[in-house]
Design an enzyme around this catalytic site. Structure first.
Site, mmCIF file in Angstrom:
data_model
loop_
_atom_site.group_PDB
_atom_site.id
_atom_site.type_symbol
_atom_site.label_atom_id
_atom_site.label_comp_id
_atom_site.label_asym_id
_atom_site.label_seq_id
_atom_site.Cartn_x
_atom_site.Cartn_y
_atom_site.Cartn_z
ATOM 1 N N CYS A 278 0.806 -1.230 0.000
ATOM 2 C CA CYS A 278 0.000 0.000 0.000
ATOM 3 C C CYS A 278 0.839 1.281 0.000
ATOM 4 C CB CYS A 278 -0.924 0.015 1.209
ATOM 5 S SG CYS A 278 -0.126 -0.406 2.763
ATOM 6 N N HIS B 131 -2.945 6.447 4.115
ATOM 7 C CA HIS B 131 -1.554 6.575 4.538
ATOM 8 C C HIS B 131 -1.022 7.939 4.107
ATOM 9 C CE1 HIS B 131 -1.687 2.554 5.802
ATOM 10 N NE2 HIS B 131 -0.957 1.953 4.900
#
Lengths: 348, 348, 348, 348
Positions: C147, C240
């Site tokens: 990710c 994130h």
């Protein structure tokens, strides 16, 4: 299309009004007001956008005007997201000429001002005539209740219709957005709870009984049961949670309570008003719902989710449940808009 | 010094036991037990320390043994931080020989096992004799209530002593530590509330009446009022908050309630037990207290803080307040230790 | 319509696959696999739904099967949300017969397995032939990166295309969902940061250079610059955030960097793949963006938002920026789906 | 005892001064100043106490005075917790007569004002003479750096003493308390990160090099390496976390870096100043430390905890680590007090 404006358009609730009115099938934003320091700026410059949705393109270039009846021009409905103290001063002036659908608490308990949840007491709109006559206004003010009250009262309504409520105790766990963007410092609420919200308990106790009361001639006779609230701020962004304890006069079956909540419909559903949720109350059977993060957006934030509906064996004829409602949608901007949709349908 | 051990020493409550027993004036940790995978390791290797205080030097080199009566050797008191299902199996075996001061729920409602808060019902310790005779044990088990119950019952006790309680409604806002270190995933609780804690409401409703009941001969007659709880998990690390609504039989002055709470003393205060807070209940007048982050550590986590004490005008003879108690100190490890200190003083 | 399945359908990433595949114009879910204890249950019974969207009606009645090639029947593509250790064992078996679009890390660095971001290195899909030939499979495995890597690499790609990158330093602030629903206990992360995520720094450092490398004949020659990562878990649900420092070989104008990021397009945009964001990189000028809560859902979670693009005066030819990408959409399920859409367009 | 006062005593840092000065062995609070609206009130009435410790009894009855040199009476040292803009105006006036130990940024970069961390550059106190002579003051101003800079510089100092630093990159994750009690709204930071803190990156980059520079005659020659910062606000109450990447000129052994950090001592340790931590830097070997909630209170908040010290294989002679320091203790009030303790020891 009905031309509308938003009073106090740069704050948290003002932004919710704009978000909900964008692409509204009946209302079109024509004017946005704010405090003097924003006056004259394009809305995009005047407001820091707080919501996760994007600022609608349609409002970016609207030039913000002062919150003054002489400046809003030719619109029909003004949605008010003003703070209570300012609302008390200016809403009456706007009402001389405009329809004011207000989320502010200032005028809610005026005897001739309808305090309305469309599914609960649409007949209170009859006070509009009383208000206009008494005050000599061409416009009028209609208000919606406080955020916590709306969610609670929606769930009490079907019970109140079928049973005699003796007692209601409610403990709230309220989201920080209810205090406005700058209302709750992070230092105050991370890893913490604040067991006090000024004026909130009084609002719940007064407004709920008013809403469930009867309009007799030109005044409201409040419902007669006892209601006691304890209000708490919790580290949640949006969505108020309420733990409700109810004692009824009569015995009941818990499945009947679930059924009448699930089947509950009001005039917004019958009229299929644009913002009306299909079901005002969503009853969930999961043991750990409702949860504010998971359920606040139910039906675009316009439905209240109820769960943990269970008998309360400690007391006769008693039950308990937990509810979650979106405080700035169903509990604020969405409430005013639903009021305006109803007015647009039945009065205009 | 009395030699003691901790059963289930690596978990959250086990660590609180160790923290509170370190430098204790009467008790000295000699043995620590844990599950098989920790057996044989030094405590420092076996346990990941979760508390903000540091792991006491005194336990780092203790070699962890299995949770088995044959392995704990020559100690007098065993503090149990075991999960309920394991406690149900092994605590009776330990009690054949040892004094077990347990925070587990397994044995709490056994008719011959004292469920005790030293300030509330120290006389229930008379059940020890009944228990030993009936079960043929040289040791015995004494238990403390569930974390939420302890804080609530401490505040009800002075009221119960002077008035007749008719009804208690309580809505809890409980810290995540109550579920153990891994109990509540962050995905579940950030920006959220979970309105359900398995078994918690039943514990509050049952244990509170038991604690405020009467010991008649060899059994406890529970108090007779109604109590109804709604339990919720909130994004708070430590410290349970409870919103309490009470109806009394008699009229009262709110200042009298404040005074009797403030002046409330129990046998731990009279005996000046090492862990006894000077005042079991701290009454605060600030409108926005108690708050869990600010008040949980009051009196080393052993006092309950009460605030927002006010009449409840909705109902006759009614009052409301909010309390905060530290769930893993006063509500768990500290409760067991205070029980043991009382036993050490009056029985040993 | 292409019939597809999801391997490991009950976990966090599995649920994202289902959410994104519901109403997909090209793919239709036919099979869902999970661990043995879910086998045979309807999906609605097998999975506790974690997402704020509702569980799609279309999957509720699908009967979950075991994660076994003999059980998935006649489908074309299998999306894998399996944990790395299980993926290592079973993905090759599935690939004998099926196309496996995998989010698992197990096979990413196998020399003959394409690790692909469609906007960055679609040509690596040429490895499919190599893979099939070498392994004798009728199906194949294609993987997407970790990710954090995906978001970083998307923003490096346009720079790498026009300049010579000398150094990249990146400090990540990663959402808790990245560890799976039960991965980060609330006790660990409320009011806290955890400065360690096992294996993450190595993945970023290895995968990024691989993705920006060259496919020469049948193997990938990684890009040659230095990249150093420091990874941290923060109390954020999704999205994130990464602080990036870059040193180039050549001088540059900061506005050129903004422009090439803003104008960056890949093959998914040219082919108008269903999940392709209009712009893979959104460049913001506001001084306090990107923020994970506000920007993670940009372009349905498929775009990376970059802000604070500025020169780094401390070092020659250097710049800094902050990026936010949705870790379970663009960084996981959405990445696999975009890979599959590309395969569907150019290979099938 | 030295009589002292606190300028700006009601804010967050002002309260930390009071907390740390209570029971201080050398300093005794005699005067507290605040803004006009607090003037004349007892401190207990003037200040809402924000800290988890209790307001010290010793200050409750002190009558707050205005922040004006004519009002503070006969004290020796004034600790300044004033906002930068007010500090710029009034600190010079106070310094005509008093010693001002200031946490404000206003005067830090004045060439004749010592910006000091006692463990790092105590010799900069020689500027006091320069300052007094140049400005004709009887008192003087000494300042401590910004919170983030102090923690970073403390960890760089032992490296800088033994090696040649070429580059420093630092990404910060800063607690909300750094912005003052009302600085960060909860709506801004729950489930979020804000990747911008006004002026912070510039302070880190400038102050760090200044502190590690050389005092030559009457001016400071800054250290000459490059330093680049990216600053982010995170949902943490107290304790700043910093991810640090360093390139040295020379090769090194990672264990040597650990050792020189662990053994690092400054003049406060040698003189055993009351607030000096035994070790300014605590080096931890656990893979997941330091964490702000777990490590911020290390050595009463006066030590910086360093962890994850590791080589950075991507670049020659490079290393990485993560640090945590308490931003309002070691990074603010405690820093000023340590400066004053040093002055008290070597100058008074």
């Amino acid at each position: 299309m009905v031309d509308v404006g938003v009073l106090g358009a740069t704050g948290m609730v003002g932004q919710r009004f704009i978000e909900l009115l964008d692409k509204h099938p009946e209302f079109e934003i024509k004017v946005l007001t704010a405090s003097p320091r924003s006056e004259g700026k394009r809305y995009e410059e005047a407001a820091k956008w707080y919501l996760q949705s994007k600022m609608p393109e349609s409002v970016k270039d609207i030039k913000v005007v002062g919150t003054d009846p002489s400046k809003v021009g030719d619109v029909d409905i003004l949605f008010s997201a003003l703070p209570a103290d300012i609302a008390a001063k200016v809403e009456p002036k706007f009402a001389e000429k405009y329809v004011v659908a207000s989320n502010a608490s200032a005028m809610r308990m005026e005897p001739d001002v309808p305090l309305v949840i469309p599914e609960v007491n649409p007949d209170f709109l009859d006070l509009i005539e009383v208000q206009q006559k008494k005050r000599g206004w061409d416009g009028f003010i209609v208000t919606n209740p406080n955020c916590t009250t709306i969610a609670l009262t929606l769930t009490l309504k079907p019970i109140h219709d079928q049973y005699t409520i003796n007692r209601v105790y409610v403990a709230t766990m309220q989201a920080v957005s209810g205090a406005g963007y700058n209302g709750v410092p992070s230092m105050a609420i991370i890893d913490n709870i604040i067991p006090y919200i000024g004026g909130e308990e009084e609002k719940i106790e007064t407004e709920t009984l008013h809403l469930l009361g009867e309009l007799e001639e030109d005044k409201v006779i409040p419902a007669q049961f006892g209601i006691s609230a304890s209000c708490h701020r919790v580290p949640v962004l949006d969505g108020h949670t309420e733990a409700v304890f109810i004692e009824l006069e009569e015995d009941f079956e818990i499945n009947d309570i679930k059924r009448i909540m699930d089947e509950f419909q009001g005039i917004p559903q019958k009229l299929e008003l644009p913002s009306a949720p299909e079901k005002p109350i969503i009853v969930r059977e999961d043991e750990d719902r409702p949860q504010p993060r998971m359920d606040r957006d139910e039906s675009n934030g316009m439905a209240v989710t109820v769960g943990r509906l269970r008998r309360d064996a400690a007391f006769e004829n008693s039950l308990r449940y937990v509810l979650v409602g979106h405080n700035t949608i169903r509990g604020a901007a969405g409430a005013s808009i639903l009021n305006a949709e109803l007015i647009n349908e039945i009065i205009f």
